[in-house]
Design a protein around this motif. Structure first.
Motif, PDB file in Angstrom:
ATOM      1  N   ARG A 134     -19.906 -12.481  30.709  1.00  0.00           N
ATOM      2  CA  ARG A 134     -19.791 -13.915  30.930  1.00  0.00           C
ATOM      3  C   ARG A 134     -19.770 -14.672  29.620  1.00  0.00           C
ATOM      4  N   ALA A 136     -18.127 -15.882  26.107  1.00  0.00           N
ATOM      5  CA  ALA A 136     -16.776 -16.400  25.909  1.00  0.00           C
ATOM      6  C   ALA A 136     -16.410 -16.380  24.434  1.00  0.00           C
ATOM      7  N   TYR A 150     -13.466 -16.757  28.980  1.00  0.00           N
ATOM      8  CA  TYR A 150     -14.537 -15.837  29.334  1.00  0.00           C
ATOM      9  C   TYR A 150     -14.034 -14.407  29.191  1.00  0.00           C
TER      10      TYR A 150
END
Length: 250
Positions: A134, A136, A150
């Motif tokens: 998760r 990025a 992401y």
């Protein structure tokens, strides 16, 4: 720091899981990594967790019982998903009947009591990997634009001369100002991602999470792209993918 929460109406089990999490954190889990810094919050019911969550929203991993007084664990998990929250959920319950429903809610794992340390620690390892996905990166695009992407949305990278095409899982493509080698280095800055991406060909780097089928000469990704496999890469690709799949098994 990882923020973990345990939600269970059995105080003795809250104590047990807290101790197991502390041991996992100190020893770095199954990965052999350095000790993980983490905090653990304990909640006796789903409503208590939800009240705290709406205030802070800082929980990374939630170990969740299902059958509790008031709001049950499955209802809490559904509410979190409806709110669009990506907290990693590990169901730890005495009832095996909700396993499929838990899978539909994208749970990291569904563990039936009594809990075995090996299974619990493996689930915590997978949750930590999912959290890394998760994360990025900021991608510099042509025209002076930048975009946050992401890592879990990256299907593959494709080299295009001096440029790099970043293909997302929904089929969108981004033309990056960096070359594919520079983009790979950006991904590999996170040690936890090094086993999640593989280069089957000098012009491609794929996210193993989105591999749908491995043939003899090409890979089919879940966005329907086909990626060539270079000579001599097939056996290594299969070995790496199977190892990745075992780590991600429900």
């Amino acid at each position: 720091m990882l923020h973990l929460a345990i939600c269970d109406d059995d105080k003795r089990f809250l104590d047990y899981l807290s101790g197991e999490i502390e041991s996992w954190a100190v020893q770095g889990g199954h990965s052999g990594a350095d000790g993980e810094t983490c905090s653990v919050e304990r909640y006796p019911c789903a409503d208590a967790f939800l009240f705290a969550w709406e205030e802070r929203k800082d929980t990374d991993i939630l170990l969740l019982d299902i059958e509790m007084p008031g709001t049950d664990g499955m209802a809490l998990a559904k509410k979190l998903r409806q709110m669009g929250d990506y907290v990693s959920i590990i169901f730890v319950t005495g009832n095996p009947d909700f396993a499929l429903e838990g899978y539909d809610l994208e749970a990291v794992s569904y563990i039936v009591k009594p809990v075995k340390r090996q299974r619990l620690w493996a689930a915590l390892d997978r949750a930590r990997e999912r959290i890394a996905h998760r994360a990025a990166i900021i991608v510099a695009l042509f025209g002076g634009e930048v975009e946050k992407v992401y890592l879990s949305d990256i299907c593959c990278l494709e080299g295009d001369g001096h440029d790099c095409i970043l293909w997302k899982r929904d089929g969108e493509k981004l033309i990056c100002r960096s070359g594919i080698r520079q983009m790979e280095q950006k991904l590999m800055e996170d040690m936890s991602l090094r086993d999640s991406f593989f280069k089957p060909h000098r012009s491609y780097c794929v996210n193993l999470e989105h591999v749908e089928r491995i043939g003899k000469k090409e890979i089919r990704m879940d966005n329907r792209m086909t990626i060539p496999i270079a000579r001599g890469k097939w056996e290594e690709l299969n070995r790496v993918y199977m190892a990745y799949f075992r780590r991600q098994s429900f």
